[in-house]
Structure formats: C-alpha cells, structure tokens
Design a protein around this motif. Structure first.
Motif, PDB file in Angstrom:
ATOM      1  N   VAL A 189       0.853  -0.975   0.030  1.00  0.00           N
ATOM      2  CA  VAL A 189       0.089   0.073   0.121  1.00  0.00           C
ATOM      3  C   VAL A 189       0.780   1.125  -0.043  1.00  0.00           C
ATOM      4  O   VAL A 189       1.642   1.383   0.779  1.00  0.00           O
ATOM      5  CB  VAL A 189      -1.009  -0.016   1.127  1.00  0.00           C
ATOM      6  N   GLN A 190       0.673   2.377  -0.923  1.00  0.00           N
ATOM      7  CA  GLN A 190       1.433   3.300  -0.934  1.00  0.00           C
ATOM      8  C   GLN A 190       0.575   4.511  -1.207  1.00  0.00           C
ATOM      9  O   GLN A 190      -0.567   4.382  -1.945  1.00  0.00           O
ATOM     10  CB  GLN A 190       2.595   3.345  -1.706  1.00  0.00           C
ATOM     11  N   THR A 191       0.923   5.678  -0.864  1.00  0.00           N
ATOM     12  CA  THR A 191       0.334   6.893  -1.119  1.00  0.00           C
ATOM     13  C   THR A 191       1.104   8.166  -0.867  1.00  0.00           C
ATOM     14  O   THR A 191       2.099   8.125  -0.135  1.00  0.00           O
ATOM     15  CB  THR A 191      -0.944   7.056  -0.188  1.00  0.00           C
ATOM     16  N   GLY A 192       0.912   9.092  -1.956  1.00  0.00           N
ATOM     17  CA  GLY A 192       1.956  10.202  -1.559  1.00  0.00           C
ATOM     18  C   GLY A 192       0.999  11.477  -2.286  1.00  0.00           C
ATOM     19  O   GLY A 192      -0.096  11.544  -2.626  1.00  0.00           O
ATOM     20  N   TYR A 193       1.774  12.540  -1.867  1.00  0.00           N
ATOM     21  CA  TYR A 193       1.220  13.841  -2.411  1.00  0.00           C
ATOM     22  C   TYR A 193       2.494  14.583  -3.556  1.00  0.00           C
ATOM     23  O   TYR A 193       3.486  14.737  -3.072  1.00  0.00           O
ATOM     24  CB  TYR A 193       1.047  14.844  -1.110  1.00  0.00           C
ATOM     25  N   ILE A 194       1.807  15.199  -4.573  1.00  0.00           N
ATOM     26  CA  ILE A 194       2.646  15.828  -5.370  1.00  0.00           C
ATOM     27  C   ILE A 194       2.274  17.227  -5.634  1.00  0.00           C
ATOM     28  O   ILE A 194       1.200  17.630  -6.110  1.00  0.00           O
ATOM     29  CB  ILE A 194       2.419  15.026  -7.135  1.00  0.00           C
ATOM     30  N   ALA A 195       3.186  18.255  -5.131  1.00  0.00           N
ATOM     31  CA  ALA A 195       2.996  19.591  -5.518  1.00  0.00           C
ATOM     32  C   ALA A 195       3.465  20.066  -6.756  1.00  0.00           C
ATOM     33  O   ALA A 195       4.695  19.703  -7.053  1.00  0.00           O
ATOM     34  CB  ALA A 195       3.557  20.481  -4.239  1.00  0.00           C
ATOM     35  N   LYS A 196       2.622  20.764  -7.280  1.00  0.00           N
ATOM     36  CA  LYS A 196       3.070  21.288  -8.696  1.00  0.00           C
ATOM     37  C   LYS A 196       3.318  22.889  -8.824  1.00  0.00           C
ATOM     38  O   LYS A 196       2.229  23.651  -8.308  1.00  0.00           O
ATOM     39  CB  LYS A 196       2.053  20.775  -9.737  1.00  0.00           C
ATOM     40  N   GLY A 197       4.319  23.195  -9.567  1.00  0.00           N
ATOM     41  CA  GLY A 197       4.348  24.776  -9.738  1.00  0.00           C
ATOM     42  C   GLY A 197       3.583  25.016 -10.732  1.00  0.00           C
ATOM     43  O   GLY A 197       2.780  24.472 -11.593  1.00  0.00           O
ATOM     44  N   LYS A 198       3.549  26.538 -10.882  1.00  0.00           N
ATOM     45  CA  LYS A 198       2.791  27.288 -11.880  1.00  0.00           C
ATOM     46  C   LYS A 198       3.453  27.143 -13.295  1.00  0.00           C
ATOM     47  O   LYS A 198       4.725  27.109 -13.413  1.00  0.00           O
ATOM     48  CB  LYS A 198       2.549  28.617 -11.652  1.00  0.00           C
ATOM     49  N   ILE A 199       2.846  27.352 -14.495  1.00  0.00           N
ATOM     50  CA  ILE A 199       3.369  27.409 -15.685  1.00  0.00           C
ATOM     51  C   ILE A 199       3.029  28.699 -16.592  1.00  0.00           C
ATOM     52  O   ILE A 199       2.019  29.205 -16.144  1.00  0.00           O
ATOM     53  CB  ILE A 199       2.906  25.988 -16.398  1.00  0.00           C
ATOM     54  N   LYS A 200       3.878  28.911 -17.415  1.00  0.00           N
ATOM     55  CA  LYS A 200       3.442  29.889 -18.382  1.00  0.00           C
ATOM     56  C   LYS A 200       2.705  29.525 -19.825  1.00  0.00           C
ATOM     57  O   LYS A 200       3.361  28.647 -20.369  1.00  0.00           O
ATOM     58  CB  LYS A 200       4.885  30.776 -18.629  1.00  0.00           C
ATOM     59  N   VAL A 201       1.777  30.082 -20.325  1.00  0.00           N
ATOM     60  CA  VAL A 201       1.133  29.720 -21.457  1.00  0.00           C
ATOM     61  C   VAL A 201       1.154  30.853 -22.270  1.00  0.00           C
ATOM     62  O   VAL A 201       1.367  31.975 -22.162  1.00  0.00           O
ATOM     63  CB  VAL A 201      -0.253  29.294 -21.024  1.00  0.00           C
ATOM     64  N   ASP A 202       1.156  30.561 -23.789  1.00  0.00           N
ATOM     65  CA  ASP A 202       0.992  31.302 -24.670  1.00  0.00           C
ATOM     66  C   ASP A 202      -0.405  32.093 -24.933  1.00  0.00           C
ATOM     67  O   ASP A 202      -1.070  32.163 -25.775  1.00  0.00           O
ATOM     68  CB  ASP A 202       1.315  30.600 -26.048  1.00  0.00           C
ATOM     69  N   ARG A 203      -0.873  32.751 -23.843  1.00  0.00           N
ATOM     70  CA  ARG A 203      -1.929  33.401 -23.906  1.00  0.00           C
ATOM     71  C   ARG A 203      -2.041  34.152 -22.826  1.00  0.00           C
ATOM     72  O   ARG A 203      -1.272  34.150 -21.806  1.00  0.00           O
ATOM     73  CB  ARG A 203      -3.191  32.913 -23.730  1.00  0.00           C
ATOM     74  N   GLU A 204      -2.752  35.677 -22.769  1.00  0.00           N
ATOM     75  CA  GLU A 204      -2.744  36.528 -21.826  1.00  0.00           C
ATOM     76  C   GLU A 204      -3.894  36.564 -20.975  1.00  0.00           C
ATOM     77  O   GLU A 204      -4.003  37.450 -19.652  1.00  0.00           O
ATOM     78  CB  GLU A 204      -2.537  38.118 -22.443  1.00  0.00           C
ATOM     79  N   THR A 205      -4.962  35.840 -21.228  1.00  0.00           N
ATOM     80  CA  THR A 205      -6.150  35.620 -20.393  1.00  0.00           C
ATOM     81  C   THR A 205      -6.637  34.498 -20.787  1.00  0.00           C
ATOM     82  O   THR A 205      -6.564  33.950 -21.753  1.00  0.00           O
ATOM     83  CB  THR A 205      -7.119  36.743 -20.728  1.00  0.00           C
ATOM     84  N   TYR A 206      -7.426  33.990 -19.883  1.00  0.00           N
ATOM     85  CA  TYR A 206      -8.126  32.534 -20.114  1.00  0.00           C
ATOM     86  C   TYR A 206      -9.143  32.451 -18.933  1.00  0.00           C
ATOM     87  O   TYR A 206      -9.137  33.169 -17.938  1.00  0.00           O
ATOM     88  CB  TYR A 206      -7.043  31.333 -19.871  1.00  0.00           C
ATOM     89  N   TYR A 207     -10.076  31.569 -19.153  1.00  0.00           N
ATOM     90  CA  TYR A 207     -11.023  31.340 -17.995  1.00  0.00           C
ATOM     91  C   TYR A 207     -11.389  30.028 -17.999  1.00  0.00           C
ATOM     92  O   TYR A 207     -11.444  29.067 -18.829  1.00  0.00           O
ATOM     93  CB  TYR A 207     -12.721  31.853 -18.797  1.00  0.00           C
TER      94      TYR A 207
END
Length: 310
Positions: free
Chosen positions: A178-196
């Motif tokens: 049995v195994q369990t874990g937590y993965i923390a992920k950083g922000k990324i930059k995308v090719d757009r200036e706005t999104y919803y």
C-alpha cells in the motif's frame, strides 16, 4: 465540428503514463535494492482511448477518433546503501490521433528523480513488514507546449513529491503493498494573456493542481517471477472541469482510477536480467481519457563496482 472545437474538447493523455509504474524496481514499490546494485530499465508502452470524461460526462469526439500516446521510458536505479536507493528517468512521449487535422507532438518530457529510504523492517507473524519513505522532484527537460491538449507531451510544471509505503511479504512469497503520496506542482506560463476556467484570469501564468495519489497491490514473488494485481487512484486537489465544448486547460481537475495486471520474469541462465510487463485499464475518471494502456521492457540488475572474490 470546427477545428477549434476539436482542439477544445479533448483532454490530456500523457498524465496517464505518469501513474503507470513500470514493473521493474521503482521508488513506488515495496522491494529493496542492496548497496552497490545498479538497475537499468528500458520500457516501451502505448495508451489509447476513444472516449473521455468532459468533467464527469463520458463522451467521444469523432474528429479526434482514436487517440494514441506512445512512451519510451529509460530508467536507472542505484543502491547507495542497503536502506537508501535513488532513481532517475526521462520519458520520451509521442501523442497522435487518427482523425481530424491536429498535428501530433513528440519529445523528451520531464526529468524525474526519487530517493527511497527504508524506515523499518520487522518480523510479523509468518512474514516481513517493511516501511519506506520517498522524496522526489521532476522538471521539464524540453521546451514543449503544455497548453495543447491532449497532444501536449506533459503539463510543463516542476513538481516536488513525498510518499509513504507499507509492504508485507509472507515467507511463502505472497505480498501486499500500500502506498500513497502527495505531489505539489508549480505554475506554468502559457501562450495567452487571458483565459477562463473557474474564473476569468488576466495572466499568462496558470496554476496546476496538486495531486494526491496511491495504489494497493497484491501478488506473488519468488526468485523466478513476480506477478501482481493493482488498483491505482489519482485525485487533483483543485482545478476546474472542462466546460461543454470548451477548451481544456492544464489546470483542469484530473482524477483517475484504474486496475492493472503486472508481471516480471527473471530470464534463466542470465543473472540479473528480467522481462517486465503491465496492462492497465482506466475504470473511472474526470477530465481524462478512458484509456487502456500496456507497457513492456527489460531490466538488468548487477553490481558493477563490486570487487571480484579471489
């Protein structure tokens, strides 16, 4: 459907391979490496789907057709001591579909490194109980595009993770892990200036949800083979759903449950060489493909720095 809708109604597939552990020695199982052991692995696999979950709604897209993700995964593991081992891998991903006009994408994805530490070892009834802790990180090695799903070969985020593993093996060979874990992920930059997504964002930075995952595995292991049946789960801690006929984002909430059959066979007459294989079926999901995947390859375990006995 227009080409825009084809692009906007499909979900990431490369993440599926992230939760399909190879059957060789890994940082996620309950088996150990001794001091000086070097484990070399070369695996190849494919994952396909024709249906995916748009939020909780299972649907298909005829302009995408059958989606296929191919993966080559070289891995290296090394036993620093009898209690500590380190692992590293850089998968090569190739994603494509057999319908529509979208170009496929391929390339080397993320460098993933983990350290596995044996925390305890004790005799319990007619077997041995082991516990482990792991820490690790990943970071992209290629300037790939993460915001072009499902053809993107990865999410483009650097991650840090920690997990705990419990492994019990009877003297006759039967085992459970049995195994369990937590993965923390950083922000990324995308090719757009706005999104919803869940709200309107005026930025080219996109938050990627953290993930809580784990597995339960039962099987049999001896000096000739290792077989197991495994249940895997992965839950995003945040993120939005893909809206009806709208575009998916790397920041969507991606959940997945699957069952897998695993196997490893030590080749007679060649010490340390084994064939490993896996078949994995997604049984539930959210903003994910309902996929079937398989993986197979070779592993070789040896002690290159051990002095020969006179």
């Amino acid at each position: 459907m227009t080409n825009r809708i084809v692009k906007n109604t499909i979900v990431v597939a490369s993440l599926l391979f992230g939760s399909m552990d190879t059957i060789a020695q890994t940082a996620f199982d309950g088996f150990t490496m001794t001091k000086g052991e070097l484990c070399l692995v070369a695996d190849y696999g494919q994952m396909t789907w024709t249906e995916y979950w748009e939020g909780k709604r299972l649907r298909e897209n005829l302009n995408v057709g059958k989606f296929t993700s191919k993966q080559f995964m070289p891995m290296i593991g090394y036993g620093i001591t009898n209690r500590i081992a380190v692992f590293a891998t850089v998968p090569h991903i190739s994603n494509s579909s057999d319908a529509g006009y979208m170009a496929h994408m391929k390339g080397w994805q993320d460098l993933q490194m983990e350290a596995k530490i044996q925390l305890s070892k004790s005799r319990v009834w007619k077997g041995t109980l082991l516990t482990f802790g792991t820490i690790g990180f990943s970071t992209p090695v290629n300037d790939y595009i993460p915001d072009f799903l499902p053809y993107s070969i990865g999410l483009g985020a650097s991650t840090a993770q920690a997990r705990i593993i419990g492994h019990y093996k009877l003297d006759k060979g039967w085992f459970a892990t049995v195994q369990t874990g937590y993965i923390a992920k950083g922000k990324i930059k995308v090719d757009r200036e706005t999104y919803y997504s869940d709200d309107q964002y005026y930025s080219n930075e996109m938050a990627i949800p953290d993930v809580w995952d784990g597995s339960i595995r039962a099987g049999f292991d001896n000096k000739h083979l290792r077989v197991g049946l495994q249940y895997n789960w992965s839950l995003a801690t945040s993120g939005s759903d893909i809206r009806r006929n709208d575009m998916p984002y790397p920041g969507n909430r991606m959940n997945r449950e699957s069952v897998a059959l695993t196997g490893l066979f030590w080749i007679p007459g060649i010490k340390g060489l084994a064939i490993n294989a896996m078949a994995d079926q997604t049984i539930a999901g959210r903003n994910m493909g309902k996929s079937f995947g398989w993986m197979a390859g070779l592993q070789y375990v040896f002690k290159p720095f051990q002095k020969k006995q006179q």
